[in-house]
Design a protein around this motif. Structure first.
Motif, PDB file in Angstrom:
ATOM      1  N   LYS A   1      13.319   3.427  -6.282  1.00  0.00           N
ATOM      2  CA  LYS A   1      12.953   4.325  -5.190  1.00  0.00           C
ATOM      3  C   LYS A   1      11.471   4.667  -5.246  1.00  0.00           C
ATOM      4  O   LYS A   1      10.761   4.621  -4.234  1.00  0.00           O
ATOM      5  N   LYS A   2      10.979   4.992  -6.450  1.00  0.00           N
ATOM      6  CA  LYS A   2       9.564   5.322  -6.589  1.00  0.00           C
ATOM      7  C   LYS A   2       8.683   4.102  -6.299  1.00  0.00           C
ATOM      8  O   LYS A   2       7.632   4.222  -5.671  1.00  0.00           O
ATOM      9  N   ARG A   3       9.127   2.936  -6.768  1.00  0.00           N
ATOM     10  CA  ARG A   3       8.360   1.721  -6.522  1.00  0.00           C
ATOM     11  C   ARG A   3       8.247   1.451  -5.027  1.00  0.00           C
ATOM     12  O   ARG A   3       7.186   1.083  -4.517  1.00  0.00           O
ATOM     13  N   GLN A   4       9.325   1.665  -4.321  1.00  0.00           N
ATOM     14  CA  GLN A   4       9.315   1.453  -2.877  1.00  0.00           C
ATOM     15  C   GLN A   4       8.397   2.442  -2.169  1.00  0.00           C
ATOM     16  O   GLN A   4       7.658   2.079  -1.244  1.00  0.00           O
ATOM     17  N   LEU A   5       8.384   3.699  -2.616  1.00  0.00           N
ATOM     18  CA  LEU A   5       7.516   4.700  -2.009  1.00  0.00           C
ATOM     19  C   LEU A   5       6.037   4.363  -2.235  1.00  0.00           C
ATOM     20  O   LEU A   5       5.209   4.514  -1.333  1.00  0.00           O
ATOM     21  N   VAL A   6       5.704   3.877  -3.451  1.00  0.00           N
ATOM     22  CA  VAL A   6       4.321   3.493  -3.746  1.00  0.00           C
ATOM     23  C   VAL A   6       3.894   2.325  -2.873  1.00  0.00           C
ATOM     24  O   VAL A   6       2.798   2.311  -2.300  1.00  0.00           O
ATOM     25  N   THR A   7       4.779   1.354  -2.744  1.00  0.00           N
ATOM     26  CA  THR A   7       4.466   0.166  -1.940  1.00  0.00           C
ATOM     27  C   THR A   7       4.257   0.543  -0.479  1.00  0.00           C
ATOM     28  O   THR A   7       3.310   0.086   0.176  1.00  0.00           O
ATOM     29  N   GLN A   8       5.135   1.367   0.056  1.00  0.00           N
ATOM     30  CA  GLN A   8       5.017   1.784   1.454  1.00  0.00           C
ATOM     31  C   GLN A   8       3.735   2.577   1.681  1.00  0.00           C
ATOM     32  O   GLN A   8       3.047   2.398   2.684  1.00  0.00           O
ATOM     33  N   TRP A   9       3.410   3.479   0.731  1.00  0.00           N
ATOM     34  CA  TRP A   9       2.175   4.260   0.850  1.00  0.00           C
ATOM     35  C   TRP A   9       0.947   3.340   0.864  1.00  0.00           C
ATOM     36  O   TRP A   9       0.051   3.505   1.699  1.00  0.00           O
ATOM     37  N   ALA A  10       0.904   2.379  -0.049  1.00  0.00           N
ATOM     38  CA  ALA A  10      -0.247   1.485  -0.149  1.00  0.00           C
ATOM     39  C   ALA A  10      -0.407   0.649   1.122  1.00  0.00           C
ATOM     40  O   ALA A  10      -1.521   0.499   1.655  1.00  0.00           O
ATOM     41  N   GLN A  11       0.693   0.122   1.638  1.00  0.00           N
ATOM     42  CA  GLN A  11       0.630  -0.696   2.845  1.00  0.00           C
ATOM     43  C   GLN A  11       0.194   0.130   4.045  1.00  0.00           C
ATOM     44  O   GLN A  11      -0.628  -0.304   4.864  1.00  0.00           O
ATOM     45  N   LYS A  12       0.741   1.351   4.159  1.00  0.00           N
ATOM     46  CA  LYS A  12       0.389   2.226   5.277  1.00  0.00           C
ATOM     47  C   LYS A  12      -1.099   2.591   5.230  1.00  0.00           C
ATOM     48  O   LYS A  12      -1.794   2.576   6.253  1.00  0.00           O
TER      49      LYS A  12
END
Length: 795
Positions: free
Chosen positions: A750-761
């Motif tokens: 879950k945390k990995r997905q949040l970091v990835t989404q933040w970076a892409q956004k």
């Protein structure tokens, strides 16, 4: 191979399999070709008559007579060679692959001839042969014919389940090796493969039907009315750039130098039944070979001689232009020279032994084509005369052609233009006069004396096999090879200066044709110089651009689905729409799936970079696991992705500019193992305040904020914080921080997905801001210049 899918694929491909590989040309195109050929032939005849009748410098001394007559002779023979080629090319006869019952496919023996080739090369060829499609694969019998008497080759054959053949001596060289294999086998059809030629799975399904069709048609017919099939030759193509492509920085601009011969010249000879047996990728009739006493052992080009003997006995031989196998082109200049010397001497030697013009067994068209094949190898002599002729006049003052500018424009120029257009048109944009001149110029100093020796009867008894042990990534020193070209360039430059002075002094532009001739020669010599100077190889295996489905299985993450950009024996490049974190210190399993193969390999990240709206992830393969066979087929069971045609947009100037610029550019190696994501994102600090992050790669971040502590904690979202430690100040005054809790974040999905989404956004947001800024700047410039579009202001 996945299960028994190789058997399921045969019926599925049947409609494609038996359709015409060669598109039928329209009558208009055929008539156009005929008219161009007729025009070119007429202009050549007129030109040659004028040259012989009016331009020989017979009154200017012995040197002028020798040079003048020599030039006329090579022009005359060159024109004859062109006429033979034009006759073949204006109307191509390419029989369709016959539609025959699959149950009639006979047993086939596959002979892989080897001598010194390395085991990894043999593995790929054997593996390709083991994956060949066939209605009954028990009818395929593979033999490794080893004239190197190597225990490791025997071990390889046994491990791959094929038969190993050795003999007590090497009598007859490759031909003797193949004849020995014939004595140990008995299938009615024989496929000969060079050690480096990897067949596509469809090869037998394309070649065998010609023989089955002949057998069906021969039933009930008298022997004199039967179709006697000799062999079917498919092109020899290559999965790596040839040295001309690579050394001249033209891997994406020009086709392989041999494509013209195998895809145009060979196919055009179907009309006259004078196709040359190329030694590999060829299916032959055992009965036909027995009829001529087997493979011919008394020439160093046994393939050329064997094919001629088959055609002498009236066996029908076809060439097709569909790529059914690919091999390794020579990867160093000495090996290329060695290969071409063997071909040149072997063809001249074979022509002498076959008594082409004296035998009654060859038709006139066959004799003409065989003669053209042999005359081609006298190109070094022809090229020397073409280079020296203008030099003899401009530099040394000897008359070579007695004429004036008006006559040149009347007799030579139309012939030259017509011949150039006809060659380009007939060669299907694979070859032009310019590239023919470059190829011949680059090789002539090294073939000249061997060709003269062979012409005088001093034959080569033994030869070295072309080296096939892969590329050498060390810089090759070819400076000695440059000396002949430098000598001719210097002489040509002196000649150019003399011609310019002559024009200025006399006030006439008469010598301008010699100036044009010298400039063309200098271009060819400069390109030849670039070629022999070489270029360092930066990778040991070739990349193939393919898009196939891939599943990644990182240790802490769920499966990641993406597609390949390219693959090679040593690595895989993937395309990701979103940057993700993959630990470059750990091995990752990659499962690649195609229509025919599936391979699971282990690899590690070696480079990541932004690429065409997404991200390129490059992996080095560390272990093939149990998928080496399928992976190699995935790589080589395909038509290579190198150019098939010349790029018409590139001029002579482009050729020179490209080689000069590329040779001056330093080679830059990238080793970024994490995705560097540019952004302009403010994150709150746990201690209060904000930090501006300008790029981020999951392991490190860079900030341009000034008053920031050495240890900080940034809040990304609920439950996701970056704990960072100061590393150093960068050259641009920005600060580099390490994210010390990255393992904790990436191990939680879950945390990995949040970091990835933040970076892409954040990355997309920065790109949008930059685009808007560019648009605003563009509007401002338009306003200042008074050219703004009214619609842009109203939208």
């Amino acid at each position: 191979m996945k299960g028994n899918e190789h058997m399921k694929s045969i019926p599925k491909e049947k409609s494609e399999l038996y359709s015409s590989i060669y598109p039928k040309e329209s009558k208009i195109k055929i008539y156009r070709n005929q008219l161009w050929v007729l025009l070119t032939v007429i202009l050549n005849i007129i030109y040659l008559y004028w040259r012989i009748r009016y331009t020989l410098p017979l009154e200017f001394g012995v040197v002028s007579i020798i040079m003048g007559v020599s030039l006329v002779i090579v022009e005359f023979l060159g024109a004859l060679e062109s006429m033979v080629h034009y006759y073949n090319m204006y109307k191509i006869e390419s029989p369709q692959v016959p539609d025959v019952p699959l149950e009639l496919f006979p047993d086939v023996d596959i002979f892989i001839a080897t001598y010194t080739e390395p085991m990894d090369l043999l593995y790929k060829t054997i593996n390709g042969c083991k994956h060949l499609e066939y209605p009954d694969r028990t009818k395929i019998h593979i033999y490794l014919c080893d004239d190197g008497h190597r225990p490791e080759a025997k071990k390889l054959a046994e491990s791959m389940g094929i038969q190993y053949l050795d003999r007590s001596d090497n009598k007859g060289a490759k031909a003797g090796n193949l004849n020995h294999a014939m004595s140990k086998s008995n299938s009615p059809l024989i496929l000969t493969m060079d050690a480096d030629m990897i067949p596509r799975r469809i090869l037998l399904m394309r070649l065998v039907p010609y023989f089955v069709d002949a057998w069906i048609k021969n039933e009930g017919k008298e022997e004199k009315d039967q179709i006697k099939m000799g062999f079917v030759q498919s092109p020899q193509t290559f999965y790596n750039p040839d040295l001309f492509q690579y050394f001249l920085f033209s891997e994406n601009r020009i086709p392989n130098e041999q494509d013209y011969f195998y895809k145009d010249v060979q196919v055009s000879r179907n009309r006259s039944n004078s196709v040359i047996y190329g030694g590999s990728n060829t299916l032959l009739s055992r009965e036909a070979l027995n009829d001529i006493g087997g493979f011919y052992e008394k020439a160093i080009t046994e393939d050329f001689a064997t094919g001629m003997l088959l055609q002498k006995k009236k066996y029908r031989c076809y060439a097709m232009n569909e790529e059914l196998a690919s091999g390794l082109s020579p990867t160093d200049f000495p090996s290329l020279i060695q290969q071409r010397i063997r071909w040149a001497r072997g063809c001249i030697q074979t022509g002498r032994k076959m008594h082409i013009f004296l035998t009654k067994s060859f038709s006139l068209a066959q004799k003409a084509n065989y003669w053209a094949s042999i005359w081609y190898w006298y190109a070094p002599i022809k090229r020397l005369i073409y280079i020296m002729s203008p030099i003899m006049f401009a530099t040394f003052g000897y008359m070579v052609i007695k004429t004036d500018l008006l006559q040149i424009l009347i007799f030579w120029l139309p012939m030259y233009i017509s011949s150039t257009v006809t060659l380009r048109m007939m060669s299907r944009n694979i070859r032009t006069t310019k590239w023919t001149n470059i190829y011949e110029t680059a090789m002539f100093p090294f073939l000249l004396f061997p060709v003269i020796e062979e012409f005088l009867g001093f034959s080569l008894k033994k030869f070295k096999v072309t080296r096939k042990d892969g590329v050498n990534t060390e810089q090759q020193n070819n400076l000695l090879y440059v000396l002949p070209f430098l000598l001719f360039i210097i002489l040509s430059v002196i000649g150019i200066a003399n011609i310019i002075f002559m024009i200025l002094r006399s006030g006439t532009i008469g010598p301008i044709v010699v100036l044009f001739w010298l400039l063309i020669n200098i271009f060819n010599l400069v390109m030849a110089t670039f070629f022999v100077l070489g270029r360092k190889f930066h990778r040991k295996s070739e990349r193939v651009a393919i898009s196939e489905a891939v599943v990644l299985k990182p240790i802490h993450e769920e499966e990641i689905h993406c597609r390949t950009l390219d693959i090679s024996e040593g690595g895989v490049s993937l395309f990701m729409e979103t940057p993700i974190f993959i630990d470059h210190k750990k091995l990752i399993k990659l499962t690649i799936t195609t229509d025919y193969y599936q391979a699971e390999v282990e690899g590690k990240i070696v480079h990541i970079d932004e690429f065409r709206g997404g991200w390129k992830y490059a992996f080095q393969i560390v272990d093939y696991l149990d998928s080496k066979a399928d992976y190699m087929q995935m790589l080589y069971d395909r038509v290579h992705t190198l150019p098939k045609n010349l790029q018409s947009s590139h001029s002579t100037f482009d050729d020179l500019r490209l080689n000069i610029v590329r040779r001056m550019q330093p080679v830059v190696y990238f080793s970024r193992k994490s995705a560097r994501i540019d952004m302009n994102e403010q994150l709150p600090l746990v201690s209060g305040g904000f930090v501006t992050i300008i790029n981020f790669n999951f392991e490190y971040l860079v900030t341009d904020s000034v008053n920031v502590d050495d240890e900080i904690e940034c809040v990304v979202s609920d439950g996701v914080n970056f704990k960072c430690k100061y590393i150093k100040q960068l050259n641009n005054k920005n600060k580099l921080y390490q994210i010390v809790n990255i393992d904790e974040l990436t191990s939680d999905s879950k945390k990995r997905q949040l970091v990835t989404q933040w970076a892409q956004k954040a990355h997309i947001s920065k790109q949008v801001d930059e685009k808007q800024q560019v648009n605003k700047t563009s509007l401002l410039v338009n306003d200042i210049l008074g050219g703004a579009d009214e619609d842009n202001h109203t939208k």
